[in-house]
Scaffold this active site. Structure first.
Site, PDB file in Angstrom:
ATOM      1  N   GLU A 132       0.880  -1.236  -0.152  1.00 24.19           N
ATOM      2  CA  GLU A 132      -0.009  -0.099   0.068  1.00 24.19           C
ATOM      3  C   GLU A 132       0.828   1.312  -0.040  1.00 24.19           C
ATOM      4  O   GLU A 132       0.985   1.854  -1.090  1.00 24.19           O
ATOM      5  CB  GLU A 132      -0.838   0.006   1.145  1.00 24.19           C
ATOM      6  CG  GLU A 132      -1.989   1.024   1.243  1.00 24.19           C
ATOM      7  CD  GLU A 132      -3.434   0.345   1.577  1.00 24.19           C
ATOM      8  OE1 GLU A 132      -3.539  -0.731   2.007  1.00 24.19           O
ATOM      9  OE2 GLU A 132      -4.375   1.577   1.477  1.00 24.19           O
ATOM     10  N   GLU A 185      -2.474   0.320  13.167  1.00 26.93           N
ATOM     11  CA  GLU A 185      -3.422   0.795  12.472  1.00 26.93           C
ATOM     12  C   GLU A 185      -4.723   0.370  13.024  1.00 26.93           C
ATOM     13  O   GLU A 185      -5.665   1.396  12.878  1.00 26.93           O
ATOM     14  CB  GLU A 185      -3.345   0.095  10.945  1.00 26.93           C
ATOM     15  CG  GLU A 185      -4.469   0.218  10.094  1.00 26.93           C
ATOM     16  CD  GLU A 185      -4.542  -0.478   8.865  1.00 26.93           C
ATOM     17  OE1 GLU A 185      -3.835  -1.659   8.960  1.00 26.93           O
ATOM     18  OE2 GLU A 185      -5.016  -0.006   7.814  1.00 26.93           O
TER      19      GLU A 185
HETATM   20  C1  BGC Z   1      -5.267   2.720   4.551  1.00 23.46           C
HETATM   21  C2  BGC Z   1      -5.862   3.802   5.261  1.00 23.46           C
HETATM   22  C3  BGC Z   1      -6.612   4.598   4.452  1.00 23.46           C
HETATM   23  C4  BGC Z   1      -7.876   3.802   4.158  1.00 23.46           C
HETATM   24  C5  BGC Z   1      -9.085   4.310   3.567  1.00 23.46           C
HETATM   25  C6  BGC Z   1      -6.501   1.947   4.070  1.00 23.46           C
HETATM   26  O1  BGC Z   1      -6.060   0.825   3.361  1.00 23.46           O
HETATM   27  O2  BGC Z   1      -4.397   1.922   5.001  1.00 23.46           O
HETATM   28  O3  BGC Z   1      -4.877   4.176   6.177  1.00 23.46           O
HETATM   29  O4  BGC Z   1      -6.967   5.854   5.031  1.00 23.46           O
HETATM   30  O5  BGC Z   1      -7.528   2.613   3.434  1.00 23.46           O
HETATM   31  O6  BGC Z   1     -10.095   4.082   4.262  1.00 23.46           O
END
Ligand code: BGC
Length: 926
Positions: free
Chosen positions: A490, A776
């Site tokens: 990501e 996260e």
């Molecule tokens: C990310 C985030 C992002 C989100 C959006 C995720 O996959 O890691 O931090 O803001 O998607 O909902």
């Protein structure tokens, strides 16, 4: 003749734009800044009453006081930050030496500061003389390609002395430039990450000492990087283009003023070497047997090298690098190396660096047999959190694996330069010795090289660890762009995450240059209608402007980064030029939100709207862990953020002297606030959704009609927290404001309880599980459930670290006064709590005006407050004590204290206005 009596201030830390002594400045009228320091530490009320900047074409001229480029003369002004250069027009490549002297509050003149310099870069696109060069080799959408080398032997005529030499270089992909066997500069991942369809940055280097008359060799590695390597979320390569290329020119100036320029063109040669593949997500594979030793030096036989491929100039902008480049900033030694068995003479180890970090591993290898590969796998955690084998399922398709195949030399070093990994643990498989010493291995930390300017510390060690985790989280997620995470496939510039964290980042580090760069990226990604996307640089697989989660419109609390981030730069650094250049873009965005919402009665992201409705209160707990968007209605979040954006923009408009616009945006805020109340606030004061986040937004953005409804909302919020066992349930959107809303509305006690909560969801839960970065998810790992869904479970995601701003602002109590942005005026509101969890706390910030600090300590029935106000600034201190008469300063009654003026008390708190200096107040506990 008058001799100036020594001033009470000295001048130091001169900066041009965002950097110290930069070369390659992209502004034709750069702004100059300096800091002031008190000569006598105990002095108070120091001010600059005037300044004089002298700028010259040489150090010698400047020393003689000859401002042949600019002499501002004595300017009556207290400005020290972002003073516009107003001398002779500046040309590309021009170097300017400058210094400043100031006059203090009593008209005494300081000596001139030490000399600083800046050098203008290439201001005009037409000044790029070279061609884009690279190799014909290309990978596929899933197949990585080797990095390539390019080289050019050239000669510098004798008889003349090289006065100076500059390298200007950029790439679509990565480049690492070499001259005569030496790497140029210390930057990594150059030229950085931008939307390469629109712009790329260049770097400028002083390479004078790397050249000599006679035979010389210029060369570079060119690798895929963000341009054509794997890109997050789309899981394929070649998003921007399918082959990397570089554009460079070397300008040598001789002492007689003549110049020689070497630029990339068809006469350069190319080959591949030991870098078999290099990808940011997948890792780097080096096969040292293919190293072309001496390729970047003269005397090397390049007869077997081919001609470079010339790539078409796409015409994109080539811009200077305004902020800090990415660098290797520190190294970390393992805390544990565990042998894991062997296969013949190939040994396996598990290495623990004790810290979840971002970068790569540097390893010395001795006595390896040629051709026996050593494999490096990186992971943030182990199977059972901190025991067991590597846990890599959460990396999704990112391999995070490096390979080194030795040549069989007595000693070799593996030190990959074109990849990074998020890891604390490392598995080495195939090491040639039964002994792996900590001497031979280290982790190299890589991130944008901004300065660390803030510190926070308190009496609770778990909170201190939280603060450390916040700082590591940001360092690992600011690799030229602010990213969500550094490990899985990501690693994107998620706008929501950046907006949530930007203030915390600015408390801890000087991110003025970093965000100056990224706000340009924001503009590059704005849709024609005015929306900002979810990720910037925008690597959406679909067309910009379409209604998908990844493009066009990022939706509530994500797209809004387009206003919140630049506004924060204005607030924390007083960067007026930044908001001026971003202004039209912000205005277009807010008008777009308002106009689109109008069709739905003023509701943004109305359920009937066909566009992208956003991510809700991402990862909140109110609908349970698996329902990632939470229960707060998306349209409520959207509508609330229109009010917030419009208010921020009105402040900016006013700061830019656009009064009519300010009124317009205030009107949008007022209209939308009325809509919010009609739609989301019930007559008895409930806010629709009845989630913690709906109350938090209603309170923090001031969306409620009156004090009574504020009280009701607060009561409902506290009720929800208590019902859950004094726990939060907020996600990305509500969490950053939760503690602030509680403390600002008289429930500091609840805010502290939430801060100190150790069961999940809470800020300290991860800390109690040994986390060294911010997770996260609140429940990334729990003893009951083990790991959260591996599909989305990063252990280094800064968003929830946004509590960091509250630690500075409200616990230690340093905040900027928005009437004087950039900490020209500071608000101290330290918040000790009688019988609270903390007995002391302190923070300091090295602002662009100098150090601001606040420390408090509870001692018996008294509290001591030590406050430092930077020279040439003022502060208001609001101290929580009901008995103003008992307040002392430096052990004397406060009434007589120099630099202190008592203002009327407010809400049971003593208020003082402070001039610059350091103060020691003592007050009875409230
Ligand atoms: C990310 C985030 C992002 C989100 C959006 C995720 O996959 O890691 O931090 O803001 O998607 O909902």
């Amino acid at each position: 003749m008058t001799t100036a009596s020594a001033a009470s201030l000295t001048v130091h830390s001169l900066r041009t734009e965002y950097l110290t002594d930069p070369i390659g400045v992209g502004e034709a009228r750069p702004r100059l800044s300096w800091k002031l320091a008190a000569v006598a530490e105990a002095a108070r009320g120091l001010k600059q009453s005037a300044y004089q900047i002298v700028a010259a074409s040489s150090q010698a001229a400047l020393e003689k006081g000859a401002g042949d480029v600019w002499d501002s003369g004595k300017v009556a002004s207290d400005q020290t930050v972002f003073v516009d250069y107003a001398g002779k027009p500046l040309k590309s490549g021009q170097r300017v030496y400058w210094n400043v002297r100031i006059w203090d509050q009593d008209g005494r003149q300081s000596t001139p500061s030490k000399t600083a310099f800046f050098e203008i870069g290439l201001l005009d696109r037409a000044e790029w003389k070279g061609k884009w060069v690279g190799s014909s080799i290309t990978g596929g959408t899933h197949q990585e390609a080797p990095a390539s080398m390019v080289r050019k032997a050239f000669s510098i005529a004798g008889g003349k002395t090289i006065a100076s030499a500059r390298l200007y270089a950029t790439a679509l992909g990565f480049y690492e430039f070499h001259l005569n066997g030496r790497r140029v500069g210390n930057d990594v991942f150059t030229p950085g990450w931008t939307d390469y369809r629109k712009r790329t940055q260049y770097q400028a280097y002083d390479v004078t000492t790397l050249l000599a008359s006679g035979d010389n060799v210029a060369g570079a590695w060119i690798a895929d990087g963000w341009y054509c390597g794997f890109t997050g979320n789309i899981d394929r390569r070649q998003f921007f283009g399918d082959q990397p290329s570089m554009l460079a020119q070397l300008v040598i100036t001789f002492d007689d003023g003549s110049t020689q320029t070497l630029a990339t063109d068809e006469s350069w040669k190319t080959a591949t070497g030991e870098i078999v593949s290099a990808d940011l997500m997948m890792g780097q594979h080096v096969d040292a047997r293919h190293a072309q030793v001496g390729w970047d030096k003269s005397g090397f036989d390049d007869s077997r090298w081919g001609a470079v491929t010339i790539f078409k100039d796409t015409g994109i902008e080539i811009v200077a690098t305004p902020g800090p480049t990415v660098r290797e900033t520190q190294t970390v030694k393992p805390i544990l190396i565990k042998a894991q068995g062997k296969n013949w003479e190939r040994h396996k180890y598990l290495v623990d660096f004790g810290q979840n970090l971002v970068g790569h591993v540097r390893l010395k290898i001795r006595g390896a047999r040629a051709g026996n590969p050593i494999r490096f796998r990186h992971a943030e955690v182990l199977d059972k959190l901190n025991t067991g084998g590597l846990y890599t399922t959460n990396l999704r398709s990112a391999r995070q694996t490096d390979v080194y195949t030795p040549r069989g030399d007595a000693e070799e070093t593996f030190d990959p330069q074109f990849t990074f990994h998020g890891f604390r643990f490392l598995e080495i498989d195939g090491y040639p010795s039964a002994e792996l010493s900590t001497e031979d291995i280290e982790a190299v930390v890589v991130h944008s090289n901004y300065e660390s300017t803030g510190s926070f510390e308190c009496s609770d060690e778990t909170v201190n660890q939280l603060q450390e985790n916040i700082r590591w989280g940001w360092r690992g997620n600011s690799v030229d762009v602010p990213t969500d995470c550094p490990q899985r496939n990501e690693r994107l510039g998620w706008t929501g995450d950046a907006q949530v964290f930007v203030r915390t980042a600015a408390f801890n580090y000087d991110v003025s240059g970093f965000f100056a760069k990224w706000t340009q990226d924001l503009r590059d990604s704005q849709s024609p209608a005015g929306a900002f996307p979810s990720i910037v640089p925008d690597t959406s697989p679909v067309e910009q402007g379409s209604a998908s989660s990844f493009s066009g419109d990022g939706g509530p609390a994500w797209a809004d980064a387009g206003v919140i981030c630049p506004w924060t730069m204005w607030l924390c650094y007083g960067d007026v030029r930044l908001v001026a250049s971003h202004y039209d873009s912000m205005a277009k965005f807010v008008n777009h939100l308002y106009n689109t919402a109008k069709e739905f009665g003023g509701i943004r992201s109305h359920p009937d709207w066909k566009g992208w409705h956003g991510y809700g209160d991402w990862l909140s707990q109110d609908a349970g862990s698996q329902h990632v968007m939470g229960l707060t209605p998306k349209d409520l979040i959207g509508t609330a953020f229109i009010v917030y954006d419009a208010k921020l923009l009105a402040q900016i408009a006013r700061a830019l002297g656009k009064e009519k616009d300010a009124i317009h945006f205030e009107q949008i805020a007022a209209d939308t606030k009325a809509v919010f109340q009609r739609r989301y606030v019930t007559p008895d004061g409930l806010v629709v959704g009845a989630t913690q986040t709906s109350y938090v937004l209603a309170l923090h953005f001031d969306l409620l009609p009156d004090e009574k409804s504020r009280k009701t909302a607060l009561a409902w919020l506290v009720n929800d927290i208590e019902k859950r066992g004094t726990k939060l349930a907020t996600g990305f959107v509500g969490s950053p404001y939760l503690a602030e809303v509680l403390s600002a509305n008289g429930r500091l006690d609840v805010a502290y309880k939430l801060l100190m909560q150790k069961g999940w969801p809470s800020w300290l839960f991860a800390v109690t599980q040994g986390a060294t970065t911010i997770w996260e998810r609140w429940d990334g790992w729990t003893p009951e459930k083990g790991f959260q869904d591996a599909g989305m479970n990063s252990f280094n995601h800064y968003a929830y670290g946004a509590i960091g701003a509250w630690l500075y602002e409200r616990v230690a109590g340093i905040d900027v006064d928005p009437s004087a942005p950039g900490y020209a005026k500071v608000c101290f509101t330290p918040n000790p709590l009688k019988d609270g969890p903390l007995t002391h706390a302190k923070a300091s910030i090295d602002t662009h005006h100098g150090v601001v600090a606040s420390a408090w300590r509870i001692e018996g029935s008294e509290i001591t407050y030590e406050l430092t106000v930077a020279p040439n600034t003022t502060a208001t201190a609001t101290l929580p004590t009901s008995d103003v008469a008992k307040v002392t300063e430096s052990d004397k009654p406060v009434s007589g204290a120099t630099g202190v003026k008592a203002l009327p008390s407010k809400d049971g708190r003593a208020v003082f206005e402070l001039q610059s200096g350091t103060y020691r107040f003592r007050a009875p506990i409230a």
